[in-house]
Design an enzyme around this catalytic site. Structure first.
Site, PDB file in Angstrom:
ATOM      1  N   SER A   1      10.288   0.348  20.337  1.00  0.00           N
ATOM      2  CA  SER A   1      10.349  -0.717  19.335  1.00  0.00           C
ATOM      3  C   SER A   1      10.512  -2.066  20.007  1.00  0.00           C
ATOM      4  O   SER A   1      11.041  -2.164  21.113  1.00  0.00           O
ATOM      5  CB  SER A   1      11.544  -0.487  18.405  1.00  0.00           C
ATOM      6  OG  SER A   1      12.764  -0.738  19.092  1.00  0.00           O
ATOM      7  N   ASP A   2      10.055  -3.121  19.337  1.00  0.00           N
ATOM      8  CA  ASP A   2      10.520  -4.444  19.731  1.00  0.00           C
ATOM      9  C   ASP A   2      12.015  -4.475  19.423  1.00  0.00           C
ATOM     10  O   ASP A   2      12.522  -3.688  18.620  1.00  0.00           O
ATOM     11  CB  ASP A   2       9.772  -5.536  18.967  1.00  0.00           C
ATOM     12  CG  ASP A   2       9.737  -6.845  19.737  1.00  0.00           C
ATOM     13  OD1 ASP A   2      10.619  -7.053  20.601  1.00  0.00           O
ATOM     14  OD2 ASP A   2       8.837  -7.663  19.486  1.00  0.00           O
ATOM     15  N   TRP A   3      12.731  -5.373  20.072  1.00  0.00           N
ATOM     16  CA  TRP A   3      14.191  -5.354  20.009  1.00  0.00           C
ATOM     17  C   TRP A   3      14.682  -5.627  18.579  1.00  0.00           C
ATOM     18  O   TRP A   3      14.433  -6.674  18.014  1.00  0.00           O
ATOM     19  CB  TRP A   3      14.757  -6.349  21.000  1.00  0.00           C
ATOM     20  CG  TRP A   3      15.079  -5.749  22.348  1.00  0.00           C
ATOM     21  CD1 TRP A   3      16.237  -5.940  23.047  1.00  0.00           C
ATOM     22  CD2 TRP A   3      14.284  -4.872  23.162  1.00  0.00           C
ATOM     23  NE1 TRP A   3      16.208  -5.230  24.232  1.00  0.00           N
ATOM     24  CE2 TRP A   3      15.013  -4.559  24.327  1.00  0.00           C
ATOM     25  CE3 TRP A   3      13.030  -4.290  23.019  1.00  0.00           C
ATOM     26  CZ2 TRP A   3      14.544  -3.713  25.335  1.00  0.00           C
ATOM     27  CZ3 TRP A   3      12.550  -3.443  24.021  1.00  0.00           C
ATOM     28  CH2 TRP A   3      13.302  -3.171  25.149  1.00  0.00           C
TER      29      TRP A   3
END
Length: 790
Positions: free
Chosen positions: A221-223
């Site tokens: 995932s993106d953060w």
């Protein structure tokens, strides 16, 4: 090789889920009993920052990704990737978070500079080269952000509505190219696509990425993009980052025990993480046997910069010749404070930055090189630095370090490897000994609570942001408090800046002590620059954007250069006809004075060797090698796609496949500089084109008086290819680099893959008919044409 299935079988459910859940900001946990070390990730499209701020271990800063694409050379991208792979290994990083292959759909996109191009083929080829280079060093890449993250406004929540054909032909195409080339990782985006959050988008992540394309790597995932437990687990996500605000961990364990997430889904994710660990040497029995290479990062950064610079106009002024240069005027705030990086997660701390002024002075030791600010576009004061200041001594927790400027920032691990939870204060101490008596401006900018003392006077105590401001807004939208202090020349004045943190908040820090000494007002600065230019042999003006204009986290509101820079260029060019304008911007800006200057050179965000590379090009030591990877408009309203503002939480890509030059080609408006445009220091005659099988061969001759490099671009156009689906007037099918000495003739071979003749119509389908195969210097500069039937 390790028997990964065996390892999956011996792990407990809790251990399995722990491998899928960030243990801190940048890493996954180790499991020593199976020989698994912690997997460490790092931001890094232009360099490897590592897990925190380490002033004793800086990072090589390459030019921006758009600059890399401007070189049109996958082999150069591979060399850049190889250097970053080697630096990753040196810093203990297993996974480099890049490249970014989202397209330049609109020039207002705030992260435009971090992406390669408006064209999916060019983007995919450069990205594939970069990925091959990084992974050759046993370091994984994560091609990002899957998919539709082409703007920043409401990026966390917006649902992007992309027609299926455009999704396949335009936006997914670069990801597919990298996956089929062997990329080991993909990062999912914050946004949704066609009704489903990308972190939970099973249609794209499971059906297309993993099943159709056969991707065996991992999806991270993106953060903080993973915001649900079951939906993301079932939607193709393999790793949720970081530890904070993570919906997996114990919640995912419980979901498996309740039967809401099948165990086989977890096991597939664990296999992918263990395969990643094996590939990067984090499993003891598979420790990488790749010998770390020694790479001259400065040389790579300089080569990429030189090869990326695009000379869009040259009325005989460049390259400069030595006898003509007794006095050179270098003008602009960015001539000394070079913009070498875009704002946001791409930022890092290089060991040095060579400014345009320093680069030209070093290259012209026998020439008088003088400087004037002219017009300053920076909304905040620049960081305190220079001979008036003593060392900048920072103390945080029990760790002390020095810096070259009064600015510090980190995301993740604090300096000295300290525990974030133990840090409550950052202190900066320095001494200002002015060389000029008068009103000095001193500022604090960043985010958090500050106390600023100059001499015996406390100038400020408070928070720059209102209570309750979100973390992302704090990091991406710093604020400034400005003060005026009367100081006497030669009198040392102590300056102390303290920043305090809430418990656990020191994982993200941005603090700048700004300073500007006494000087003229705005009109006086421009007049000073004009007078300097009028009495110089040549004038070099450096104009560009600022971090408050181009950055992750927000989109641009205008393509105009900030401040009075346009006025500065016009007035200087009128005073000295031998004026070259250097445009230091990561993405297109308006150039209303383009025909007033004798030469215009686009240098993007050129990395740490900015000034050295600029001197090489201006003085003819090297040829500017770049061609435009995206179209530059003459007027903002002419852009085929401009909108970045969602309506009711959605943004429709109603232009379908007609983005970038595809859209310009069906518009009555003409851009200032077309896709693929760029000049060198020699000339080329295109002699012949032949098409045999799946390949075009183009023969050309260097007709100039110096060795040069040409980017041969091949476009397709449907002469008679009946189809119910609309097609662009022309589209890029391939490209190659030609190099030749004066008078030399060379032939380049350019593959024409079947995909170039296909459209997506529920599946890939070749449209039969007659096609023009066009060899061109640029999109608007065709040289030769052949026909081929499909």
């Amino acid at each position: 090789m390790t028997d990964i299935d065996h390892l999956v079988g011996v792990l407990t459910l809790d251990e399995k889920v722990s491998l899928l859940t960030g243990q801190d900001f940048w890493s996954l946990p180790a499991i020593p009993r199976i020989g698994l070390r912690s997997l460490v990730m790092s931001d890094g499209p232009v360099g490897v920052r590592g897990t925190g701020y380490t002033p004793d271990d800086p990072s090589t800063a390459l030019p921006s990704p758009t600059a890399l694409a401007a070189a049109w050379d996958p082999a150069l991208a591979e060399r850049a990737g190889r250097m970053l792979g080697a630096e990753s290994r040196r810093k203990g990083v297993h996974v480099l978070l890049g490249p970014t292959v989202n397209l330049h759909r609109t020039p207002l996109g705030g992260r435009h500079f971090e992406c390669y191009s408006e064209d999916p083929l060019l983007t995919g080829e450069i990205a594939a080269g970069f990925v091959a280079g990084v992974q050759s060093q046993g370091v994984a890449t994560t091609t990002k952000h899957l998919v539709g993250n082409d703007f920043e406004t409401e990026r966390m929540t917006v649902d992007v509505r992309i027609p299926e054909r455009a999704l396949r032909e335009i936006y997914l195409a670069p990801f597919e190219r990298v996956v089929r080339a062997g990329g080991w990782g993909v990062m999912s985006a914050y946004n949704g696509v066609n009704g489903a959050s990308m972190a939970a988008n099973a249609t794209i992540q499971e059906e297309i990425l993993k099943r159709e394309w056969g991707f065996d790597g991992f999806v991270v995932s993106d953060w903080r993009a993973a915001r649900s437990t079951v939906d993301t687990a079932l939607g193709g996500l393999d790793v949720a980052m970081p530890a904070m605000d993570n919906p997996w961990g114990p919640a995912l364990v419980e979901a498996v025990r309740q039967g809401r997430v099948p165990l086989e889904v977890i096991d597939d994710k664990v296999r992918r993480v263990l395969l990643l660990a094996s590939r990067v040497g984090a499993l003891s029995s598979d420790f990488s046997d790749i010998s770390p290479i020694s790479v001259d990062g400065d040389a790579v950064a300089r080569e990429v910069a030189v090869r990326s610079f695009v000379l869009v106009r040259n009325e005989g002024l460049l390259p400069f010749t030595g006898p003509d240069l007794r006095r050179v005027a270098v003008i602009g705030a960015l001539a000394t404070d070079a913009r070498v990086l875009g704002g946001g997660s791409a930022q890092l701390t290089p060991a040095h930055v060579i400014s345009p002024l320093d680069g030209l002075r070093a290259a012209l030791p026998d020439t008088e090189v003088v400087h004037a600010i002219g017009a300053d576009p920076r909304p905040f004061l620049p960081p305190a630095q220079g001979p008036e200041w003593s060392a900048f001594v920072f103390t945080t927790g029990g760790h002390r370090f020095t810096a070259e400027t009064g600015a510090v920032r980190w995301i993740g691990d604090p300096p000295g490897g300290q525990d974030v939870g133990t840090i409550t204060e950052l202190e900066l101490r320095t001494v200002l000994t002015p060389t000029v008596t008068g009103e000095h401006r001193i500022a604090v900018s960043g985010f958090g609570a500050f106390e600023l003392t100059v001499g015996d006077e406390k100038l400020y105590q408070g928070s720059l942001h209102p209570p309750g401001t979100g973390r992302a807004d704090l990091l991406l939208n710093p604020r400034e408090q400005l003060f005026t202090v009367s100081l006497a020349a030669g009198t040392p004045t102590p300056v102390v800046l303290r920043q305090t943190f809430e418990p656990g908040a020191a994982h993200s820090v941005a603090t700048t002590l700004g300073h500007r000494g006494p000087g003229p007002d705005e009109e006086g600065l421009i007049a000073e620059a004009v007078a300097l230019a009028a009495h110089s042999d040549v004038a070099v003006i450096v104009v560009g954007t600022t971090e408050q204009v181009e950055s992750e986290g927000f989109d641009r509101t205008s393509l105009a250069l900030p401040g009075r820079q346009d006025e500065l260029v016009s007035r200087v060019a009128a005073a000295n006809p031998r004026t070259v304008v250097v445009v230091n911007a990561g993405s297109p800006v308006l150039l209303p004075w383009s025909e007033e200057a004798a030469a215009v050179l686009l240098t993007w965000f050129p990395g740490q060797e900015a000034g050295a590379a600029l001197a090489d090009v201006l003085l003819g030591v090297a040829e500017p090698g770049g061609r435009l990877p995206t179209t530059w408009p003459r007027r903002e309203q002419d852009c085929p796609v401009l909108e970045v503002r969602p309506a009711d939480g959605t943004l429709g890509y109603d232009e379908d496949i007609f983005v970038g030059y595809r859209g310009w080609l069906r518009s009555a408006a003409r851009p200032l500089y077309a896709f693929g445009h760029g000049q060198g220091y020699t000339t080329w005659a295109y002699a012949d084109i032949t098409v045999t099988g799946a390949e075009a061969r183009v023969t050309l001759t260097n007709t100039g008086d110096r060795t040069g490099r040409e980017v041969v671009q091949v476009y397709l156009s449907a002469e008679a290819a009946p189809s119910a689906l609309a097609r662009p007037e022309r589209w890029l099918a391939g490209f190659a680099i030609a190099e030749a000495a004066p008078g030399e003739t060379v032939t380049v071979r350019i593959p024409l893959p079947e995909r170039a003749f296909q459209v997506w119509d529920g599946g890939w389908r070749t449209v039969p008919g007659v096609y023009s195969v066009i060899a061109a210097h640029a999109l608007d500069d065709p040289r030769l044409t052949a026909s081929v039937t499909r």
